[in-house]
Design a protein around this motif. Structure first.
Motif, PDB file in Angstrom:
ATOM      1  N   ALA A 102     -17.247  -6.879   1.658  1.00 45.94           N
ATOM      2  CA  ALA A 102     -16.158  -5.714   1.757  1.00 45.94           C
ATOM      3  C   ALA A 102     -16.680  -4.772  -0.303  1.00 45.94           C
ATOM      4  CB  ALA A 102     -14.955  -6.428   0.761  1.00 45.94           C
ATOM      5  N   THR A 103     -16.590  -3.254  -0.738  1.00 44.64           N
ATOM      6  CA  THR A 103     -16.176  -3.580  -1.948  1.00 44.64           C
ATOM      7  C   THR A 103     -15.081  -2.877  -2.255  1.00 44.64           C
ATOM      8  OG1 THR A 103     -16.913  -1.198  -1.372  1.00 44.64           O
ATOM      9  CG2 THR A 103     -18.314  -2.261  -0.916  1.00 44.64           C
ATOM     10  N   PHE A 104     -15.280  -2.823  -3.765  1.00 45.74           N
ATOM     11  CA  PHE A 104     -13.951  -2.822  -4.477  1.00 45.74           C
ATOM     12  C   PHE A 104     -13.904  -2.041  -5.801  1.00 45.74           C
ATOM     13  CE2 PHE A 104     -14.597  -6.562  -5.637  1.00 45.74           C
ATOM     14  CZ  PHE A 104     -14.520  -6.494  -7.137  1.00 45.74           C
ATOM     15  N   SER A 105     -13.087  -0.939  -5.768  1.00 44.45           N
ATOM     16  CA  SER A 105     -13.192   0.303  -7.335  1.00 44.45           C
ATOM     17  C   SER A 105     -11.683  -0.550  -7.610  1.00 44.45           C
ATOM     18  CB  SER A 105     -13.943   1.340  -7.166  1.00 44.45           C
ATOM     19  OG  SER A 105     -13.737   1.839  -8.621  1.00 44.45           O
ATOM     20  N   VAL A 106     -11.500  -1.255  -9.400  1.00 46.98           N
ATOM     21  CA  VAL A 106     -10.181  -0.916  -9.198  1.00 46.98           C
ATOM     22  C   VAL A 106      -9.909  -0.467 -10.820  1.00 46.98           C
ATOM     23  CG1 VAL A 106     -10.234  -3.221  -7.906  1.00 46.98           C
ATOM     24  CG2 VAL A 106     -11.129  -3.738 -10.257  1.00 46.98           C
ATOM     25  N   THR A 107      -8.858  -0.794 -11.141  1.00 47.25           N
ATOM     26  CA  THR A 107      -8.292  -0.399 -12.925  1.00 47.25           C
ATOM     27  C   THR A 107      -9.162  -0.392 -13.929  1.00 47.25           C
ATOM     28  OG1 THR A 107      -6.574  -1.326 -13.042  1.00 47.25           O
ATOM     29  CG2 THR A 107      -6.050   0.431 -12.034  1.00 47.25           C
ATOM     30  N   ALA A 108      -9.651  -0.021 -15.108  1.00 44.48           N
ATOM     31  CA  ALA A 108      -9.525  -0.809 -15.746  1.00 44.48           C
ATOM     32  C   ALA A 108      -9.733  -2.434 -16.628  1.00 44.48           C
ATOM     33  CB  ALA A 108     -10.093   0.041 -17.297  1.00 44.48           C
ATOM     34  N   GLU A 109      -8.745  -1.938 -16.168  1.00 39.48           N
ATOM     35  CA  GLU A 109      -7.864  -3.447 -16.313  1.00 39.48           C
ATOM     36  C   GLU A 109      -7.525  -4.316 -15.801  1.00 39.48           C
ATOM     37  OE1 GLU A 109      -6.092   0.372 -18.327  1.00 39.48           O
ATOM     38  OE2 GLU A 109      -5.373  -0.509 -16.417  1.00 39.48           O
ATOM     39  N   GLY A 110      -8.373  -4.195 -14.274  1.00 42.81           N
ATOM     40  CA  GLY A 110      -8.412  -4.688 -13.813  1.00 42.81           C
ATOM     41  C   GLY A 110      -7.374  -5.021 -12.154  1.00 42.81           C
ATOM     42  N   TYR A 111      -6.231  -3.950 -12.216  1.00 41.46           N
ATOM     43  CA  TYR A 111      -5.570  -4.742 -11.127  1.00 41.46           C
ATOM     44  C   TYR A 111      -5.728  -3.383 -10.110  1.00 41.46           C
ATOM     45  CZ  TYR A 111      -3.063  -6.825 -14.877  1.00 41.46           C
ATOM     46  OH  TYR A 111      -2.372  -7.831 -15.789  1.00 41.46           O
ATOM     47  N   VAL A 112      -5.796  -4.480  -9.082  1.00 35.74           N
ATOM     48  CA  VAL A 112      -6.293  -3.234  -7.264  1.00 35.74           C
ATOM     49  C   VAL A 112      -4.636  -2.545  -6.975  1.00 35.74           C
ATOM     50  CG1 VAL A 112      -5.964  -3.633  -5.241  1.00 35.74           C
ATOM     51  CG2 VAL A 112      -7.193  -5.294  -6.610  1.00 35.74           C
ATOM     52  N   VAL A 113      -5.851  -1.258  -6.998  1.00 36.94           N
ATOM     53  CA  VAL A 113      -4.365   0.350  -6.362  1.00 36.94           C
ATOM     54  C   VAL A 113      -4.873  -0.027  -5.243  1.00 36.94           C
ATOM     55  CG1 VAL A 113      -4.327   2.600  -6.460  1.00 36.94           C
ATOM     56  CG2 VAL A 113      -4.752   1.011  -8.485  1.00 36.94           C
ATOM     57  N   ASP A 114      -5.822   0.362  -4.494  1.00 37.67           N
ATOM     58  CA  ASP A 114      -6.011   0.138  -3.019  1.00 37.67           C
ATOM     59  C   ASP A 114      -7.374  -0.197  -2.855  1.00 37.67           C
ATOM     60  OD1 ASP A 114      -5.547   0.842   0.087  1.00 37.67           O
ATOM     61  OD2 ASP A 114      -6.204   3.211  -0.579  1.00 37.67           O
ATOM     62  N   VAL A 115      -7.545  -1.050  -1.955  1.00 39.44           N
ATOM     63  CA  VAL A 115      -8.886  -1.703  -1.401  1.00 39.44           C
ATOM     64  C   VAL A 115      -8.969  -1.505   0.041  1.00 39.44           C
ATOM     65  CG1 VAL A 115      -9.659  -2.526  -3.817  1.00 39.44           C
ATOM     66  CG2 VAL A 115      -8.421  -3.984  -1.398  1.00 39.44           C
ATOM     67  N   PRO A 116      -9.510  -0.897   0.797  1.00 40.17           N
ATOM     68  CA  PRO A 116      -9.261  -0.768   2.345  1.00 40.17           C
ATOM     69  C   PRO A 116      -9.678  -2.260   2.880  1.00 40.17           C
ATOM     70  CG  PRO A 116     -10.167   0.719   1.117  1.00 40.17           C
ATOM     71  CD  PRO A 116      -9.269   0.523   1.026  1.00 40.17           C
ATOM     72  N   GLU A 117     -11.600  -2.403   2.356  1.00 40.21           N
ATOM     73  CA  GLU A 117     -12.398  -3.131   2.871  1.00 40.21           C
ATOM     74  C   GLU A 117     -11.143  -4.810   3.135  1.00 40.21           C
ATOM     75  OE1 GLU A 117     -15.797  -2.191   1.073  1.00 40.21           O
ATOM     76  OE2 GLU A 117     -16.274  -0.834   2.761  1.00 40.21           O
ATOM     77  N   TRP A 118     -10.861  -5.016   1.532  1.00 39.51           N
ATOM     78  CA  TRP A 118     -10.485  -6.513   1.599  1.00 39.51           C
ATOM     79  C   TRP A 118      -9.336  -6.399   2.791  1.00 39.51           C
ATOM     80  CZ3 TRP A 118     -11.020 -10.467  -0.898  1.00 39.51           C
ATOM     81  CH2 TRP A 118     -10.360 -11.354  -0.894  1.00 39.51           C
ATOM     82  N   THR A 119      -8.497  -5.580   2.465  1.00 35.50           N
ATOM     83  CA  THR A 119      -7.303  -5.487   3.501  1.00 35.50           C
ATOM     84  C   THR A 119      -7.899  -6.098   5.252  1.00 35.50           C
ATOM     85  OG1 THR A 119      -6.420  -3.595   4.024  1.00 35.50           O
ATOM     86  CG2 THR A 119      -5.728  -4.508   2.229  1.00 35.50           C
ATOM     87  N   ARG A 120      -9.246  -5.492   5.698  1.00 40.71           N
ATOM     88  CA  ARG A 120      -9.393  -5.471   6.657  1.00 40.71           C
ATOM     89  C   ARG A 120      -9.685  -6.853   6.630  1.00 40.71           C
ATOM     90  NH1 ARG A 120     -10.923  -0.059   6.649  1.00 40.71           N
ATOM     91  NH2 ARG A 120     -13.140  -0.985   5.304  1.00 40.71           N
ATOM     92  N   LEU A 121     -10.831  -7.739   5.482  1.00 41.00           N
ATOM     93  CA  LEU A 121     -11.297  -8.298   5.872  1.00 41.00           C
ATOM     94  C   LEU A 121     -10.227  -9.987   5.724  1.00 41.00           C
ATOM     95  CD1 LEU A 121     -13.833 -10.394   5.352  1.00 41.00           C
ATOM     96  CD2 LEU A 121     -13.514 -10.270   2.294  1.00 41.00           C
TER      97      LEU A 121
END
Length: 220
Positions: free
Chosen positions: A21-40
């Motif tokens: 999975a890959t992810f890109s999250v906010t500067a504060e480190g909070y997840v907004v949307d990570v579709p690959e994580w949800t599939r995993l």
């Protein structure tokens, strides 16, 4: 073709083919949307949002992973740690997670991007007990490497494991044909894992070690 000529879509295909999975999250480190994580994991986007993704981690790894992530976000340093994830099929598997901050021209963190990589080897999958308990031997090279990573002398390891220095020296010798007692091996492996090393191997034998950079015992 030079490295600069590689099309972006090839790079994207390579990344997606080599990471879980890959992810890109906010500067504060909070997840907004990570579709690959949800599939995993089988989590919904809502369940994963914020710090909710951590609920998919093994309970023995969650606090350590949380502390490592908070430290990286607080100091703007690279993130690199291992943890077990409850996958969508209900099985816990080991993954390595790493991330880097993306900075503005002023040095401000804009966001974080990262990848989650599967750690191959059945010995890393579905473990419910400490990793040291899954091994009953260690190779001489792995033992020497472990001491080097910790900066320990043979005397220091003998003290931590509560065994004799001669036992350590014998186990580190490639020429030794004498097997150590199982209890001595267990003491050594627990001493290593309790001081921040991750044990890697197969068929009950530790063949290598790596550092858990979130551990306070690792020199940095």
């Amino acid at each position: 073709m030079s490295g600069t000529d590689i099309p972006d879509e090839w790079l994207v295909r390579f990344i997606r083919g080599t990471v879980a999975a890959t992810f890109s999250v906010t500067a504060e480190g909070y997840v907004v949307d990570v579709p690959e994580w949800t599939r995993l994991t089988g989590q919904t986007a809502e369940q994963a949002r914020g710090a909710g993704w951590m609920s998919a981690l093994h309970e023995s790894d969650a606090e350590r992973a949380k502390a490592a992530w908070q430290t990286a976000v607080m100091h703007g340093t690279n993130y690199n740690t291992d943890y077990r994830v409850r996958c969508a099929d209900g099985i816990y598997r080991w993954f390595n997670a790493r991330a880097v901050p993306i900075l503005s021209t002023d040095g401000e963190i804009l966001r974080w991007v990262g990848a989650i990589l599967s750690i191959p080897g059945s010995f890393r999958f579905g473990q419910q007990e400490p990793i040291a308990d899954t091994f009953d031997d260690i190779s001489p090279a792995a033992l020497r490497a472990a001491r080097a990573m910790l900066g320990w002398s043979a005397e220091k390891l003998a003290e931590e494991a509560d065994i004799s220095r001669s036992t350590i020296r014998r186990l580190e010798s490639d020429d030794s044909n004498i097997s150590a007692r199982r209890t001595n091996i267990a003491r050594i492996l627990h001493a290593l894992s309790n001081h921040g090393l991750i044990l890697l191997g197969h068929n009950g034998v530790v063949m290598g070690v790596t550092e858990d950079y979130s551990s306070p015992h690792i020199r940095g």
